[in-house]
Structure formats: C-alpha cells, structure tokens
Design a protein around this motif. Structure first.
Motif, short mmCIF file in Angstrom:
data_model
loop_
_atom_site.label_atom_id
_atom_site.label_comp_id
_atom_site.label_asym_id
_atom_site.label_seq_id
_atom_site.Cartn_x
_atom_site.Cartn_y
_atom_site.Cartn_z
N ALA A 246 31.25 45.36 70.75
CA ALA A 246 29.95 45.45 70.06
C ALA A 246 29.21 44.12 69.98
CB ALA A 246 30.16 45.98 68.64
N MET A 247 29.95 42.98 70.04
CA MET A 247 29.33 41.69 69.75
C MET A 247 28.17 41.33 70.67
SD MET A 247 29.32 38.30 70.89
CE MET A 247 30.85 38.17 71.80
N LEU A 250 25.29 43.24 69.52
CA LEU A 250 24.88 42.82 68.18
C LEU A 250 24.06 41.54 68.25
CD1 LEU A 250 25.18 43.52 65.17
CD2 LEU A 250 27.21 42.07 65.12
N TRP A 253 20.61 42.17 69.43
CA TRP A 253 19.69 42.69 68.40
C TRP A 253 19.29 41.61 67.40
CZ3 TRP A 253 23.23 47.51 67.34
CH2 TRP A 253 23.01 48.47 68.33
N ILE A 254 20.26 40.82 66.95
CA ILE A 254 20.00 39.84 65.89
C ILE A 254 19.31 38.58 66.41
CG2 ILE A 254 21.15 38.32 64.21
CD1 ILE A 254 23.26 40.47 63.83
N PHE A 463 27.14 35.98 61.05
CA PHE A 463 28.32 36.47 61.75
C PHE A 463 29.60 36.15 60.98
CE2 PHE A 463 25.27 37.00 65.04
CZ PHE A 463 25.77 37.97 65.88
N LEU A 466 29.88 38.67 58.21
CA LEU A 466 30.19 39.97 58.80
C LEU A 466 31.66 40.04 59.20
CD1 LEU A 466 29.42 42.73 60.01
CD2 LEU A 466 28.79 41.52 62.12
#
Length: 484
Positions: A246-247, A250, A253-254, A463, A466
């Motif tokens: 996923a990273m 992610l 997106w971020i 991060f 998270l």
C-alpha cells in the motif's frame, strides 16, 4: 520576518527550558543539555541556518561550556580529569561513528554511478520498462529494497549505498531537479518512497537492520528470551505485507508527484540506451565493485563492519580510476551531511551520558504503577517509539532505551514479556521514518535536495504516527494471538 522567527524560536526554546527549575531526580547538567538539544531540534525544523551549522553550533556550545552542560561536579573534581581535553573528545565522538562513514560511502557510490553513467543506464532501463507511470516506478524502488533486505543488515548500505545512487538518476530524466520547484515533479515522490520502503523492510526482517540483532542480545540478557528469525518475520508479516503493497500508493496520494503518466519518456529512454551503447570499462569496474560491496555487507560482517567495507570499495574506486580524488573532496553534499549527522550522533549520545535517558526511564516506571498488562504494553510501545525523536541512531536508541523499557515492563504484574519484546523490536525499523536523522539512510535522502526540511518533518510525522497506530492495532493483537 519569517527568517527572524526561525532564528528566535530555537533561542526562546533553550532560554525557557534553562530558566525552568531542574526536575527532581535529574542533574542540572542533564537538564541544561536537554534544553540545548530541544532547541537544536527546533532549529533543524525551522532551518534558520543549514542543518549542519545548527547541530555543529550546538555541539560547540556544549563543549565550550561543558562544566554547565556536560560534566558533573564529581567528574570535574576527579583527579587527573582534564576538562578541555575531555570536552573536545566528546565533541568529536560522532565523527568516529560507523554509520556516519557509511553515509559518506553512500554519497561516493552515488558519485561513481553518476561519473561512469552506470546509474543513468540503470535509471533508463527502469524508465524504459516501468516509466510510463510514476506509481509503477515507486513499486519498483520498493521491491528492489525488499529483495536486498533479508541479506543486508545495514539499511544505510542497502538503501543509501545501493538504491539511492540508482534512483538519483531518475528525476532528471523527467526534468525534476533538486532544490527547485521542479523537485515535486517526480524526485520528491521517489525519494520519500525509497526511505519509507527501507524503514518497512528494516522491521520485516531481523537481518535487515543491525540494531535488530543488537536488540536480541539485550533481550536475552534482560529477559532470558530467545527470538528466532522466523518468529520475528511472522510477527511483523501482516503489517509488513500490507505496508509494502500500500505504501507507494499512499505516498502517491499524500505527496503526489507532478508527473503521473508519460508515454514519451519511456520511448526516449530506449533511444538513449541505444546511444549509450554497450557497457564501458569503468561501468563494468563499478558494477564489480558494487557487487563486492554487497557481498562484504552480507557475508563479511564478522571481518569488516559495513562502513569499513564501503571505505575499502571507495579506495578501489580511486585506484581503478572509477573516481578521482577531486570527486571525493569536491562532494559538498557528502561532507555537509557528514558534519550534520556526526554532530547529531554526538548530541544524542550526550543525552545518555548526562543521565537524561535513565531519568526518563525511571519516571516512566513510576507512571506505570498499577497499570494492567494491556495498558503497560501500549504505553511502553508508544514511549519507546516516540522517544526516537531524541536519537540520531537506531543503535543508540536500542542501547539506551530497550533495557530501561524492558525493566519497566518486568515490574508490571502479569505482563507477557515475549509479546512486549516482539512489539517493541519490530518497531525499530519503522521509527526511522520520524526525522531526517532517524536512521542511517535518512540523511542521504534528506541531503538529496528533493525533500525540503518542512516536507520531511511533516511527512515523517504523518507516516510515523500511522506506522505507530498500525503497530499497536495490527502487530500487538497478532503477536498476542501467536504468543500470548
């Protein structure tokens, strides 16, 4: 106005802390040292001056006024204690740190990749096959680190010395340049993916990070518990697999890249590869030396520490003509990072020397009196993780804090020490994402020019928190189910 505030806030931070009463149980010099350390962190975030200047100034200030900031009255009064000499020795301790020299090695490897154009060739190959989409490049970087991680116990060697020199050649192909607005086109995305990937793989494999192995010895000594390679891997696997998959998306997106899709660049890359022709003699030499470095990093750790292996390869690069001495002396980014990280290592070690870390651990033990095992593990994990802000080395963090945290945990009735140990140690890699000095390769990516200080600190917090949340909500229940 903004510049003035950036200068004033670190001074205000130090002044306020120095004027506050010394906390009970803490020596005056430990509290004074912490005041300067806290001000240094504020200065590194705001950057009124380059980071290396901020940390060097703090180190020099403490050394010059060492009776106030560093040495206890007992030390100063001890027979034969030479305060000026000992202050200087303390100030330069970070320059002998192996990780600091490994970072230098990473920069010099990158110089070799650039000078021989071998890095450009590898970057063009990646772009040819994966360069239509920035996201697929992110996954390529991630899985390249994953492939090396189980066999490379130094993430600085793996990511800073092997991955970074290759991907540093990618952004210019998309007209993304360091220290400019164009950095966000693709360079910033790739650099953040790379440092995040190595933090994840460093937690996934016991053998992917030297402090992981160190932690096992500390646990055996403190708790009498043996943790196998398989137990470590299985403990972190659910979160490790999730993050690796996923990273890159992610980050996409971020911290979105400006260039997301480009059909022309891969075709152009193919043309450039044809123009480069076959491998040159210097490229072949560089490839052989890089393979030698990897072999030494993986198999020769009982003979050479990774930093010495890197220095050996640099000498061979100079002798063989892959690099010239001017390439070493003229590498401003390397020497800037060298001074910055070495002084940070010194400052972080000073927190332990003055007794601040031990005091912090003792206070933590008092706070947990009467806590349930569940609450204790949650609080200890959060404290162990977030206190990494105080350390410029995961090794120093492990040495200073892990024994103290384990001692606090053992004092909690009914706590499962195997569960606590596994939750703590599998976070060692992840916590490296918090700061630009959090783990060995961090200064390499921070010094790339693609990750400005404010972006790095902001993304590190996002991060980092998270990862901590997922460590507590996925790894803790999973490990508790396996070993509880």
């Amino acid at each position: 106005m903004k510049s003035a505030i950036s200068f004033l806030l670190p001074v205000i931070t130090a002044s306020v802390l120095l004027l506050l009463p010394v906390p009970q149980g803490l020596s005056p010099q430990a509290w004074h040292f912490f005041a300067i350390f806290a001000a240094t962190i504020v200065g590194l975030i705001l950057e009124p001056l380059p980071g290396a200047v901020v940390s060097l100034a703090a180190t020099v200030l403490i050394a010059v006024f060492s009776p106030y900031f560093l040495f206890s009255p007992a030390e100063l009064e001890a027979p034969g204690f030479n305060m000026p000499v000992q202050a200087f020795k303390w100030a330069v301790t970070g320059f002998a740190d192996a990780t600091v020299w490994l970072i230098i090695g990473a920069f010099m490897f990158a110089a070799g990749y650039k000078k021989t154009r071998f890095g450009e060739r590898l970057a063009l190959i990646l772009v040819k096959y994966l360069g239509k989409r920035t996201l697929t490049l992110g996954y390529a970087v991630t899985f390249a680190d994953l492939a090396l991680a189980p066999f490379t116990p130094s993430n600085t060697a793996r990511s800073g010395g092997t991955i970074y020199p290759i991907i540093a050649n990618l952004p210019p192909l998309y007209d993304s340049r360091p220290n400019s607005a164009s950095a966000r086109k693709i360079g910033s995305y790739l650099m953040w993916v790379a440092i995040t990937a190595t933090c994840i793989t460093s937690s996934l494999f016991m053998t992917a990070l030297a402090p992981n192995i160190l932690s096992l010895g500390l646990i055996k000594k403190a708790v009498g518990l043996d943790i196998s390679w398989a137990a470590w891997f299985v403990s972190f696997l659910p979160l490790g697999a999730l993050l690796l998959l996923a990273m890159p998306l992610l980050v996409y997106w971020i911290y979105p890249p400006g260039v997301k899709y480009n059909e022309e660049v891969p075709r152009w890359a193919e043309q450039q590869l044809q123009a480069l022709g076959s491998l040159s003699r210097k490229e072949i030499l560089l490839l052989a030396l890089v393979i030698l470095a990897l072999v030494l990093w993986i198999f020769a750790t009982n003979w050479l520490v990774p930093a010495m292996a890197a220095l050996l390869v640099i000498v061979l690069m100079l002798i063989s003509g892959v690099l010239e001495w001017e390439d070493i002396t003229g590498n401003k980014a390397a020497w800037n990072t060298f001074i910055w990280f070495a002084t940070l290592v010194t400052l972080a070690a000073g927190l332990a020397k003055t007794g601040f870390i031990a005091w912090l651990g003792a206070k933590g033990g008092l706070l947990l009196q009467g806590s349930s095992p569940f609450t204790a593990i949650i609080i200890l994990t959060i404290a162990f993780y977030l206190l990494h802000y105080l350390f410029a080395s995961t090794t120093a963090h492990t040495m200073a804090l892990l024994p103290a945290i384990l001692a606090i945990g053992q004092a909690v009735p009914g706590i499962n020490m195997q569960v606590l140990c596994l939750v703590l140690v599998t976070s060692l890699g992840l916590m490296g994402i918090l700061t630009p000095y959090g783990t060995g390769p961090s200064p390499v990516y921070y010094g790339s020019g693609y990750l400005p200080a404010r972006d790095y600190w902001r993304l590190g917090a996002i991060f980092g928190l998270l990862f901590l949340f997922l460590q507590l909500t996925i790894i803790y229940p999973w490990v508790n189910m396996l070993f509880g």
